[in-house]
Design a protein around this motif. Structure first.
Motif, mmCIF file in Angstrom:
data_model
loop_
_atom_site.group_PDB
_atom_site.id
_atom_site.type_symbol
_atom_site.label_atom_id
_atom_site.label_comp_id
_atom_site.label_asym_id
_atom_site.label_seq_id
_atom_site.Cartn_x
_atom_site.Cartn_y
_atom_site.Cartn_z
ATOM 1 N N TYR B 358 -4.640 -23.497 -21.617
ATOM 2 C CA TYR B 358 -4.945 -22.126 -20.910
ATOM 3 C C TYR B 358 -3.783 -22.284 -19.705
ATOM 4 C CZ TYR B 358 -7.184 -19.903 -16.995
ATOM 5 O OH TYR B 358 -7.485 -19.056 -15.922
ATOM 6 N N THR B 359 -3.161 -21.244 -19.468
ATOM 7 C CA THR B 359 -2.200 -20.982 -18.375
ATOM 8 C C THR B 359 -2.825 -19.852 -17.515
ATOM 9 O OG1 THR B 359 -0.492 -21.672 -19.580
ATOM 10 C CG2 THR B 359 0.122 -20.479 -17.832
ATOM 11 N N ASN B 360 -2.620 -20.095 -16.235
ATOM 12 C CA ASN B 360 -3.065 -19.157 -15.341
ATOM 13 C C ASN B 360 -1.906 -18.907 -14.165
ATOM 14 O OD1 ASN B 360 -4.288 -17.085 -13.521
ATOM 15 N ND2 ASN B 360 -6.084 -18.083 -13.422
ATOM 16 N N GLN B 361 -1.150 -17.894 -14.358
ATOM 17 C CA GLN B 361 0.080 -17.806 -13.384
ATOM 18 C C GLN B 361 0.090 -16.499 -12.588
ATOM 19 O OE1 GLN B 361 3.938 -18.183 -15.035
ATOM 20 N NE2 GLN B 361 4.892 -18.089 -12.939
ATOM 21 N N ASP B 362 -0.379 -16.867 -11.213
ATOM 22 C CA ASP B 362 -0.138 -15.631 -10.337
ATOM 23 C C ASP B 362 1.176 -15.021 -10.124
ATOM 24 O OD1 ASP B 362 -2.975 -15.363 -10.335
ATOM 25 O OD2 ASP B 362 -3.221 -16.471 -8.589
ATOM 26 N N GLY B 363 1.417 -13.949 -9.952
ATOM 27 C CA GLY B 363 2.853 -13.691 -9.616
ATOM 28 C C GLY B 363 2.881 -13.677 -7.964
ATOM 29 N N ILE B 364 4.041 -13.761 -7.514
ATOM 30 C CA ILE B 364 4.368 -13.700 -6.150
ATOM 31 C C ILE B 364 4.152 -12.422 -5.503
ATOM 32 C CG2 ILE B 364 5.795 -16.004 -6.201
ATOM 33 C CD1 ILE B 364 8.204 -13.956 -6.112
ATOM 34 N N LEU B 365 4.277 -11.457 -6.384
ATOM 35 C CA LEU B 365 3.773 -10.016 -5.773
ATOM 36 C C LEU B 365 2.267 -9.883 -6.062
ATOM 37 C CD1 LEU B 365 6.794 -7.704 -7.125
ATOM 38 C CD2 LEU B 365 6.125 -8.204 -4.797
ATOM 39 N N LEU B 366 1.816 -8.963 -5.076
ATOM 40 C CA LEU B 366 0.255 -8.932 -4.984
ATOM 41 C C LEU B 366 0.045 -8.252 -6.164
ATOM 42 C CD1 LEU B 366 0.020 -6.974 -1.632
ATOM 43 C CD2 LEU B 366 -0.777 -9.337 -2.236
#
Lengths: 310, 1036
Positions: B358-366
């Motif tokens: 499971y991977t969950n990567q938020d982006g650095i842009l909103l």
């Protein structure tokens, strides 16, 4: 550990260490270390040498003291450059032969006796042909079901065996036995499918000159006269192997690695004796003589190297 | 202890040497002290690596047939209590050959483990099989394991800098974004240039557009390769030359990347879990004008009426400070986390590998994010001695939230929501005093204003929905039957099923939904690919000298694609976003489509090796593709490769320092069928360009001309290579030189207007790629406690278009395809400085977009010396996206339980069109600009690089904006430590902690966010992030 035992151990250690320290004040012994299957011969040489020179102090290295200084390292394979430092040299003092051996109850023996195994078959049995082992299409079919026993890949006899058949020691199949080549025989005796190569000094009882109980030589494809002699006593076997080269029996030299920088007169004296009078004990312990001319070269090398010794 | 020997020696003579008066006392004491203990023997020992003598940590030492055991500690030492000697130990650890060892003495003993990867017999995965590296004739690079084990959402990101001649450029820094891969340069203009992927035998042509359905405003670009969990990969082989790739015939021209996933091994069950958590920050911010600086620029440009409307007077400007930092408001510190669990094992007949992640990567842009759920099951079973069946299957669910694209909208040239963030002047606040978004930007005068309402870029980021979701299954089933030991038949049936959904909603407050009063669209695309392979493999060794390996096979692959989209606008209720398209008042025309393609192939290969010295590989593949005209359906792709193991010759055999010295040569032809479907047919498409009774009606018009001669693009390739390994494989060199010529290039050639078409696809062009590659690997230090390995590579490729048929050039916007130039060549005018006050204005060439030339204006080179500068007559080649050379470097340093890995990647000489900078250096009364314009030309500041402030700027591409995109990047640096702990008394525990820094440093002259933009034009690409990650890895 209960405190009582701890104090007993501490006391014993104290007594023994102070005692060793006291003894160390006497003459510095010549320490020899190396491959273990040669020890019977080395011990015999030390024993006989000490009989003639009672003041001589030559010893085998203590296993417990791993950091102990060693004057002579016994080696039983052709060392690579990496195994020797710049100021080290090697002096050969005998030869040994490795014979294939199995359990006396090995079911392959009757069939193998009809027509002994040739070099190609031995090669196939003892060494991995390719790394395609997982693929049944390429896996080479073995003539016999066998479990190969060998020393670890770094052991002299493994390197000598593999080198003789143009392999790396890592390509030897089967199980590894640690410690001493003598344990290869124990493994063979416990496993009716076991096969191993071992040296004459271990295969034969050096007193009775007969093959030890529970083991049988693996029949080899040989000329008739050679075959007869090989099935005889230890002296017959030594005789035939010193006279003829048998392609399925590796014969390798044993030598002493010594350092020019740290050599002492006591070391040189011992080696000189080994290369001359000591040679007569080779056969007794199951080892072969060096070729006479080669032996003379070794003696010359020794004289040349140690002339400067006081 | 009971068997401790004072003096080692022959056991039968032991008593003789025991006669040591003081030693006896010691031994006696030891006997007494241990007599009351249970009858146990402790085996003490050390595990070392056979060749390097380095410590092997975490090796499992077990009593044969029992569960009793231990593991070697951080110094390789172990202790194991047994009832008595002798015993048989099973010693094993991942990456080494397991050993069965009989122990007769308590020790201390030393156990040497041999690496599985026996260099002499190292096997390399090739097309439809394996081959010994020693017998290879082709240029095949194996991606180093150290590179593969690094953290990444997709494996293609791990390839950059790892293999010479393979150039990876990521499309943007968005999590889950696509990347573009070129192996030895691009071979085609209109057909695909991506390599072919073979994943556990399943052939996948990675079309980055496969996750794009046609929802034009959804700006995300989801990488279909992210469906493969990089942690499941055992090995990646890159097939670069024709000897290796010709077995893939019409799909081999761009090189082939073979991926083999992990499988279970005979032995105990292995469980491995890894968790990592990281923080991402933007690696670079653009330096924009603050409120005061922009206010001063505004005053310089504004008319009295402008100032009166905006109220931004000189006195107010004087009081301004930094203002609102819109860029920082759009960026954030983003969290990324990843869980991985794998269980593997096997027995005599069955091997299995199970994994989930499971991977969950938020982006650095909103409001940007990437999520992945992935599972894999690999299974093999020996049904009988001769019959093996197996299954490799992976299923994944990908979910990407991306930016809104403004393509197709009237937005004053703003390309996406990020671009708009950067453009809003910092005098404008993001929020009103009540905390709500500020939708009244006084300075927005253009398309993004309706009445007194404007668009807020941060609101856009926060409220737009731009999702791309993909479910995929990639799997195959195989059965392998050994007919006779040397003849194996194999059947493999595989599939690649991919379903993509794109959902988009732009509320009426956003740029994309502004005029439309809310715009929603959904799209679905299904791509099913099925393949079946039937192969026969015959191997034979004759007299130990001759080795034959013959492969023959038939394969067939069918690919079906279907898609549909729907959109509506003018929503009265926006709560349900795209879930309620029927709630819109305006329904836009739906679209749907489909295509099917079939490829049937016959293939054959002969590998022959003589004396293990002279090797030959001959392959032939015949491909029949539905994509080509009747008379050209079948293409034939032959290749021959030769290699010579020179070190096996008698004159070199005695030199022990040389382990391998091999010369390789190959030549042959491969093809490219990635031109799309139905291109040779005459086609008509619907259009609404025709009016009847003043009403636009749907009509059919010719869209493609029939071409019965449409055939394959063919690439002839020649490769010469040298492999050298020295000093027990501690030093290795690989060098290759190659020449590739692609002929019958498919080009859109202009046709008579009477056909109703402007151009038709024909096989007319040619281009070449030639280059050199060099790589070196070295084990500089290899000791028990300390080891240091390095590997480095460098590659140069020269790409050149050699023919365009009867065309002299093809100009497409700001790029040109022209004979003698490389693909990706930029075409524009050359910047010649700034007109200064002292210049003779009559002699300054006048750009056609200016009516008069004034001091402070931009000067361009008048190529034809006619006194004017025009797009038609004065544009020249300004460089290309092709690098002069690419390079990579990686190193691993290990000290005891600590390990440090670092990898660097670089390119040199490639150019990038910084379109974002061009728009941000165009002053206006509406939008913010880069801070570089503070230093603009004025009579008092006669700048030679930055023109004066003017509301009229050029949209021409000039040489200022073709920037050097050379870079050297520290891609990854990882420090790990193996803890000397055991969990729950498990015998083979490995507990590793690690910290990783990704993308921490980039040395470049490029002025934009990131020099790595695969399209070659940076018009506001998602900025790249630097990431710090902490993780744990537990295995037992």
């Amino acid at each position: 550990m209960k405190p009582t035992y701890f104090y007993q151990l501490l006391f014993a250690l104290f007594v023994s260490s102070t005692a060793f320290a006291a003894e160390n004040k006497a003459t510095e012994p010549v320490i020899i270390s190396g491959t273990k299957f040669t020890y019977p011969l080395i011990e015999r040489w030390i024993e006989e040498y000490t009989k003639i020179y009672p003041n001589a102090n030559v010893k085998l290295a203590s296993k417990a003291a791993t950091a102990q200084h060693v004057d002579l390292n016994v080696i039983a394979h052709q060392p690579t450059k990496d195994e020797m430092t710049d100021n080290q040299e090697i002096l050969y003092a005998g030869q040994y032969a490795l014979l294939p051996v199995t359990n006396t109850n090995n079911p392959i023996l009757p069939a193998a006796r009809k027509k002994g195994l040739n070099k190609k078959e031995i090669d196939k049995l003892f060494f991995e042909v390719t790394s395609y082992d997982d693929d049944p299409a390429i896996k080479e079919k073995q003539k016999f079901v066998a479990t190969i026993y060998a020393r670890d890949n770094q052991a002299c006899t493994s390197k000598a065996l593999a080198g003789y058949f143009s392999h790396q020691s890592s390509e030897i199949r089967g199980k590894k036995v640690l410690g001493d080549d003598i344990y290869l025989l124990s493994a063979i005796k416990r496993d009716t499918t076991g096969l191993a190569y071992n040296s004459l000094g271990y295969l034969y009882d050096t007193n009775s000159r007969k093959l030890k109980d529970g083991i049988a030589l693996l029949p080899l494809e040989l000329k008739k006269d050679t075959k007869e002699l090989l099935t005889g006593n230890l002296d017959n076997v030594i005789e035939v192997l010193e006279r003829n080269r048998v392609e399925t029996i590796p014969v390798e030299k044993i030598g002493f690695i010594y350092s020019q920088q740290t050599s002492r007169k006591e070391v040189a004296d011992f080696l000189k004796w080994v290369l001359t009078d000591g040679q007569k004990f080779n056969h007794a312990e199951g080892f072969l003589h060096l070729d006479k001319q080669f032996l003379a070269e070794q003696a010359n090398q020794l004289n040349g190297r140690f002339l400067s010794l006081k | 202890m009971a068997k401790l020997l004072l003096i080692s020696g022959n056991p039968k003579r032991f008593p003789k040497f025991l006669v040591c008066k003081l030693g006896v006392l010691f031994l006696f004491a030891v006997f007494i002290s241990t007599a009351t203990y249970a009858q146990q023997v402790e085996i003490r020992g050390k595990i070392l690596e056979e060749n390097s003598k380095a410590t092997v940590i975490g090796a499992t030492i077990k009593l044969k047939g029992q569960q009793t055991g231990t593991v070697s500690d951080a110094t390789g030492d172990f202790r194991l209590k047994v009832k008595s000697l002798p015993v048989t130990l099973d010693v094993s650890t991942i990456g080494y050959k397991s050993q069965e060892i009989d122990v007769y003495e308590a020790g201390p003993i030393t156990i040497y483990l041999d690496e599985n990867q026996n260099k002499l017999n190292e096997v390399v995965v090739v097309g439809y099989g394996t081959q010994k590296r020693k017998e290879l004739t082709g240029a095949i690079s194996t991606v180093p394991k150290s590179s593969l084990s690094q953290l990444s959402t997709s494996f293609d990101n791990l390839l950059g800098g790892a293999v010479p001649g393979l150039n990876v450029s990521e499309s943007s820094g968005q999590p889950g974004a696509t990347s573009s891969i070129r192996i030895r340069g691009g071979n085609s203009i209109n057909a695909g240039n991506e390599p072919l992927y073979v994943i556990d035998g399943i052939i996948v042509y990675n079309d980055n557009s496969s996750t794009q359905i046609g929802i034009s405003r959804a700006g995300g670009a989801l990488n279909p390769l992210a469906a493969i969990n990089p942690n499941d990969i055992e090995s990646i082989e890159v097939l670069k030359d024709v000897s290796a790739s010709a077995i893939y015939g019409s799909r081999g021209a761009n090189g082939v990347i073979i991926i083999t996933t992990k499988s279970g091994k005979k032995g105990k069950n292995n469980v491995e879990y890894q968790y990592s958590i990281g923080s991402q920050q933007v690696s670079k911010k653009l330096d924009l004008m603050n409120a005061k600086e922009w206010g001063q620029l505004y005053l310089e440009l504004a008319s009295a009426q402008n100032i009166s409307e905006s109220g931004l007077t000189a006195s107010k400007v004087a009081q301004l400070g930094e203002g609102t930092d819109w860029q920082s408001a759009a960026l954030r510190n983003a969290l990324t986390q990843n869980h991985q669990l794998s269980i593997s094992g096997g027995d005599e007949k069955t091997r299995y590998f199970l994994s989930g992640s499971y991977t969950n990567q938020d982006g650095i842009l909103l409001n940007t994010n990437f999520k992945r759920y992935n599972g894999r099951f690999n299974f093999d079973r020996n049904l009988s001695k001769n019959f093996i069946v197996g299954l490799n299957v992976t299923a994944s669910n990908l979910d990407q939230n991306g930016l809104s694209s403004y393509t197709g909208l009237y937005t004053n040239g703003v390309s996406n929501s990020l671009d708009y963030v950067l453009r809003i002047p910092q005098v404008v606040p993001i929020y009103n005093e009540d905390g709500n978004f500020n939708y009244k930007n006084l300075f927005e005068k253009g398309d993004l204003r309706l009445g007194d309402k404007t668009v807020n870029a941060i609101s856009d980021l926060a409220n737009d929905v731009s999702e791309t979701k993909n479910n995929s299954v990639i799997g195959n089933f195989y059965a392998k039957y050994t007919i006779i030991p040397s003849l194996v038949a194999k059947i493999s049936v595989g599939t690649n099923l991919s379903n993509t959904t794109q959902n988009y909603y732009a509320p009426s407050s956003s740029a994309a939904g502004f005029l439309a009063k809310g715009y929603g669209s959904v799209g679905n695309k299904r791509s099913d690919s099925w393949q079946a392979e039937y192969t026969l493999n015959y191997t034979k060794k004759v007299n130990e000298d001759h080795y034959f390996d013959v492969l023959a096979g038939y394969t067939t692959q069918t690919t079906n694609i279907e898609y549909s989209t729907a959109a509506s606008s003018n929503f009265s209720n926006e709560q349900l976003t795209y879930h309620n398209l029927q709630g819109g008042s305006t329904f836009l025309a739906p679209t749907s489509g489909g295509a099917e393609s079939i490829l049937n192939s016959v293939l054959g290969r002969l590998n022959y090796s003589y004396l293990r010295r002279y090797n030959l590989t001959a392959t032939l593949r015949a491909d029949g593709s539905s994509r080509f005209a009747q008379n050209h359906k079948w293409g034939y792709f032959p290749s021959v490769g030769l290699s010579w193991n020179i070190n096996e010759e008698s004159f070199l055999k005695s030199i022990k320092a040389i382990n391998d010295l091999k010369l390789r040569a190959s030549f042959g032809t491969v093809g490219n069928q990635e031109i799309g479907d139905y291109q040779y047919y005459s086609a008509y498409s619907t259009t609404q360009n025709y009016s009847f009774n003043n009403t636009l009606v749907t009509a059919y018009a010719a869209s493609n001309a029939a071409n019965p001669n449409l055939k394959w693009e063919q690439t002839s390739q020649y490769n010469l290579g040298l492999d050298l390994n020295l000093f027990n494989y501690r030093l290795g060199f690989v060098a290759d030189a190659y020449y590739k010529k692609t002929t019958d290039l498919l080009l859109n050639v202009p046709v008579e207007v009477t056909t109703g078409l402007s151009s038709a696809l024909e096989n007319v062009g040619s281009l070449t790629n030639k280059g050199l590659e060099f790589s070196v690997t070295g084990g500089i230090i290899e000791t028990k406690a300390f080891s240091w390995n390095v590997s480095a590579n460098i590659a140069k490729n020269i790409n050149e278009v050699t023919s365009l048929g009867n065309l002299t050039s093809i100009i497409n916007g700001n790029t040109i395809i022209e004979k003698g130039q490389a693909l990706g060549t930029f075409y524009g005018v050359v910047f010649d400085g700034i007109v200064q006050t002292k210049d003779n204005l009559t002699k300054v060439p006048k750009p056609s977009w200016k009516t008069t030339v004034e001091p402070g204006d931009v000067k361009y080179v008048d190529q034809n010396k006619d006194g004017n500068v025009t797009q038609d007559l004065d544009r020249v080649v300004l460089g290309s996206t092709q690098p002069d050379f690419t390079y990579g470097f990686s190193t691993t340093l290990r000290y005891k339980s600590f390990s440090l890995f670092a990898s660097l990647q670089g390119t040199h000489g490639n150019k990038l069109y910084n379109s974002l900078r061009q728009s941000q250096e165009s002053p206006s009364l509406d939008y913010n600009v880069l801070a570089t314009l503070v230093n603009r030309w004025t009579p008092d500041n006669p700048s030679t690089t930055i023109p004066k402030a003017s509301v009229t700027s050029s949209t021409w591409l000039d040489s200022r904006y073709i920037e050097d995109a050379s870079f050297l990047r520290l891609k990854n640096i990882t420090l790990s430590y193996l803890l000397p702990v055991r969990i729950d008394k498990a015998t083979s525990t490995k507990f590793k902690v690690f910290v990783t820094g990704q993308n921490l440093l980039t040395l470049t002259k490029y002025t934009g966010y990131d020099p790595e933009v695969s399209s070659g034009i940076d018009s506001g690409a998602y900025p790249s992030a630097k990431t710090f990650t902490f993780g744990v890895n537990i295995a037992y």
